[in-house]
Design a protein around this motif. Structure first.
Motif, PDB file in Angstrom:
ATOM      1  N   VAL A  94       8.845  -7.070 -13.502  1.00 53.74           N
ATOM      2  CA  VAL A  94       8.955  -5.621 -13.639  1.00 53.74           C
ATOM      3  C   VAL A  94       8.224  -4.936 -12.486  1.00 53.74           C
ATOM      4  CG1 VAL A  94       8.297  -3.639 -15.060  1.00 53.74           C
ATOM      5  CG2 VAL A  94       9.250  -5.688 -16.133  1.00 53.74           C
ATOM      6  N   ALA A  95       7.031  -5.429 -12.176  1.00 56.91           N
ATOM      7  CA  ALA A  95       6.255  -4.845 -11.075  1.00 56.91           C
ATOM      8  C   ALA A  95       7.019  -4.960  -9.760  1.00 56.91           C
ATOM      9  CB  ALA A  95       4.896  -5.531 -10.962  1.00 56.91           C
ATOM     10  N   ARG A  96       7.686  -6.095  -9.534  1.00 57.69           N
ATOM     11  CA  ARG A  96       8.467  -6.265  -8.305  1.00 57.69           C
ATOM     12  C   ARG A  96       9.598  -5.238  -8.205  1.00 57.69           C
ATOM     13  NH1 ARG A  96       9.131 -12.794  -8.053  1.00 57.69           N
ATOM     14  NH2 ARG A  96       7.288 -13.216  -6.781  1.00 57.69           N
ATOM     15  N   VAL A  97      10.289  -5.018  -9.307  1.00 61.10           N
ATOM     16  CA  VAL A  97      11.402  -4.059  -9.303  1.00 61.10           C
ATOM     17  C   VAL A  97      10.875  -2.650  -9.037  1.00 61.10           C
ATOM     18  CG1 VAL A  97      13.212  -2.988 -10.701  1.00 61.10           C
ATOM     19  CG2 VAL A  97      12.891  -5.462 -10.779  1.00 61.10           C
ATOM     20  N   LEU A  98       9.807  -2.254  -9.731  1.00 61.83           N
ATOM     21  CA  LEU A  98       9.248  -0.918  -9.548  1.00 61.83           C
ATOM     22  C   LEU A  98       8.678  -0.739  -8.138  1.00 61.83           C
ATOM     23  CD1 LEU A  98       7.500  -0.380 -13.010  1.00 61.83           C
ATOM     24  CD2 LEU A  98       9.768   0.361 -12.272  1.00 61.83           C
ATOM     25  N   LEU A  99       8.025  -1.771  -7.612  1.00 67.62           N
ATOM     26  CA  LEU A  99       7.532  -1.701  -6.239  1.00 67.62           C
ATOM     27  C   LEU A  99       8.684  -1.603  -5.250  1.00 67.62           C
ATOM     28  CD1 LEU A  99       4.591  -4.269  -6.242  1.00 67.62           C
ATOM     29  CD2 LEU A  99       4.440  -1.837  -5.687  1.00 67.62           C
ATOM     30  N   GLY A 100       9.772  -2.300  -5.533  1.00 74.70           N
ATOM     31  CA  GLY A 100      10.963  -2.209  -4.690  1.00 74.70           C
ATOM     32  C   GLY A 100      11.507  -0.792  -4.647  1.00 74.70           C
ATOM     33  N   ASP A 101      11.455  -0.110  -5.785  1.00 77.16           N
ATOM     34  CA  ASP A 101      11.887   1.293  -5.825  1.00 77.16           C
ATOM     35  C   ASP A 101      11.008   2.145  -4.912  1.00 77.16           C
ATOM     36  OD1 ASP A 101      13.749   0.538  -7.720  1.00 77.16           O
ATOM     37  OD2 ASP A 101      12.622   1.357  -9.424  1.00 77.16           O
ATOM     38  N   LEU A 102       9.700   1.929  -4.987  1.00 74.77           N
ATOM     39  CA  LEU A 102       8.767   2.698  -4.158  1.00 74.77           C
ATOM     40  C   LEU A 102       8.963   2.391  -2.677  1.00 74.77           C
ATOM     41  CD1 LEU A 102       5.512   2.444  -6.323  1.00 74.77           C
ATOM     42  CD2 LEU A 102       7.130   4.350  -6.170  1.00 74.77           C
ATOM     43  N   LEU A 103       9.261   1.138  -2.371  1.00 81.89           N
ATOM     44  CA  LEU A 103       9.532   0.753  -0.973  1.00 81.89           C
ATOM     45  C   LEU A 103      10.802   1.427  -0.479  1.00 81.89           C
ATOM     46  CD1 LEU A 103       8.665  -3.053  -1.159  1.00 81.89           C
ATOM     47  CD2 LEU A 103       7.405  -1.320   0.116  1.00 81.89           C
ATOM     48  N   ALA A 159       0.842  -1.199   0.000  1.00 86.31           N
ATOM     49  CA  ALA A 159       0.000   0.000   0.000  1.00 86.31           C
ATOM     50  C   ALA A 159       0.873   1.244   0.000  1.00 86.31           C
ATOM     51  CB  ALA A 159      -0.910   0.002   1.221  1.00 86.31           C
ATOM     52  N   ALA A 160       0.318   2.324  -0.512  1.00 85.14           N
ATOM     53  CA  ALA A 160       1.025   3.611  -0.501  1.00 85.14           C
ATOM     54  C   ALA A 160       1.048   4.146   0.928  1.00 85.14           C
ATOM     55  CB  ALA A 160       0.326   4.596  -1.422  1.00 85.14           C
ATOM     56  N   THR A 161       2.141   4.790   1.296  1.00 80.21           N
ATOM     57  CA  THR A 161       2.254   5.355   2.642  1.00 80.21           C
ATOM     58  C   THR A 161       1.593   6.717   2.740  1.00 80.21           C
ATOM     59  OG1 THR A 161       4.385   6.363   2.109  1.00 80.21           O
ATOM     60  CG2 THR A 161       4.426   4.157   3.111  1.00 80.21           C
ATOM     61  N   GLY A 162       1.396   7.366   1.615  1.00 79.35           N
ATOM     62  CA  GLY A 162       0.799   8.691   1.614  1.00 79.35           C
ATOM     63  C   GLY A 162       1.807   9.812   1.789  1.00 79.35           C
ATOM     64  N   LYS A 163       3.083   9.455   1.904  1.00 78.34           N
ATOM     65  CA  LYS A 163       4.130  10.469   2.034  1.00 78.34           C
ATOM     66  C   LYS A 163       4.296  11.198   0.707  1.00 78.34           C
ATOM     67  CE  LYS A 163       6.786   7.920   5.466  1.00 78.34           C
ATOM     68  NZ  LYS A 163       8.058   7.241   5.740  1.00 78.34           N
ATOM     69  N   PRO A 164       4.671  12.465   0.752  1.00 77.34           N
ATOM     70  CA  PRO A 164       4.896  13.189  -0.503  1.00 77.34           C
ATOM     71  C   PRO A 164       6.120  12.642  -1.239  1.00 77.34           C
ATOM     72  CG  PRO A 164       5.517  14.541   1.381  1.00 77.34           C
ATOM     73  CD  PRO A 164       4.892  13.303   1.932  1.00 77.34           C
ATOM     74  N   LEU A 201       7.700   5.379  -0.174  1.00 76.22           N
ATOM     75  CA  LEU A 201       6.406   5.765  -0.727  1.00 76.22           C
ATOM     76  C   LEU A 201       5.388   4.645  -0.661  1.00 76.22           C
ATOM     77  CD1 LEU A 201       7.696   7.718  -3.844  1.00 76.22           C
ATOM     78  CD2 LEU A 201       6.917   8.655  -1.658  1.00 76.22           C
ATOM     79  N   ALA A 202       5.858   3.439  -0.395  1.00 76.99           N
ATOM     80  CA  ALA A 202       4.984   2.274  -0.275  1.00 76.99           C
ATOM     81  C   ALA A 202       5.492   1.417   0.878  1.00 76.99           C
ATOM     82  CB  ALA A 202       4.965   1.471  -1.568  1.00 76.99           C
ATOM     83  N   GLU A 203       4.598   0.575   1.381  1.00 75.61           N
ATOM     84  CA  GLU A 203       4.963  -0.327   2.475  1.00 75.61           C
ATOM     85  C   GLU A 203       4.284  -1.673   2.283  1.00 75.61           C
ATOM     86  OE1 GLU A 203       3.577   1.506   6.053  1.00 75.61           O
ATOM     87  OE2 GLU A 203       1.471   1.350   5.481  1.00 75.61           O
ATOM     88  N   VAL A 204       4.929  -2.716   2.784  1.00 79.00           N
ATOM     89  CA  VAL A 204       4.353  -4.051   2.750  1.00 79.00           C
ATOM     90  C   VAL A 204       3.536  -4.208   4.014  1.00 79.00           C
ATOM     91  CG1 VAL A 204       4.837  -6.518   2.701  1.00 79.00           C
ATOM     92  CG2 VAL A 204       6.300  -4.950   1.431  1.00 79.00           C
TER      93      VAL A 204
END
Length: 119
Positions: free
Chosen positions: A78-87, A36-41, A91-94
């Motif tokens: 690809v989704a895993r790599v991009l999600l890893g960037d957000l983590l 999920a998104a953390t909501g941080k800017p 900007l995102a959290e597990v």
């Protein structure tokens, strides 16, 4: 006809979306992990591409990695790599699944196994 009319997202190779990376710098994400998104800017110096931003929009509510990949039409790797960037950017959290869900899932799997044994 403008130059942009012939460009299609399907033309972009997966390795171009991840800048040649096959793994994220963080931990390996399970397909059923809830993210999920953390909501941080978004930091000003963040190097977010279009797919990163589309992914953030999808993560307004917690979703599984496989769902995010499917909804965005991206390969799971690809989704895993991009999600890893957000983590990595915070900007995102597990999110962990609630214990009640895991116990109900376990009981469902036991029922399925018992049913298969009965056959």
């Amino acid at each position: 006809m403008s130059d942009d009319e012939w460009v299609d997202e399907a033309v972009v190779r997966p390795y171009a979306l991840t800048r040649g990376r096959t793994r994220s710098s963080g931990s390996e994400l399970d397909l059923l992990a809830s993210v999920a998104a953390t909501g941080k800017p978004v930091p000003e110096r963040a190097d977010l591409g279009v797919h990163h931003r589309r992914m953030l929009a999808q993560l307004a509510g917690a979703k599984r990695v496989a769902e995010v990949a499917s909804e965005l039409g991206l390969p799971v790797g690809v989704a895993r790599v991009l999600l890893g960037d957000l983590l990595d950017m915070g900007l995102a959290e597990v999110r962990q699944a609630p214990a009640a869900q895991s116990s109900s899932m376990e009981s469902l799997l036991r029922e399925v196994i018992d049913g298969l044994r009965a056959l």
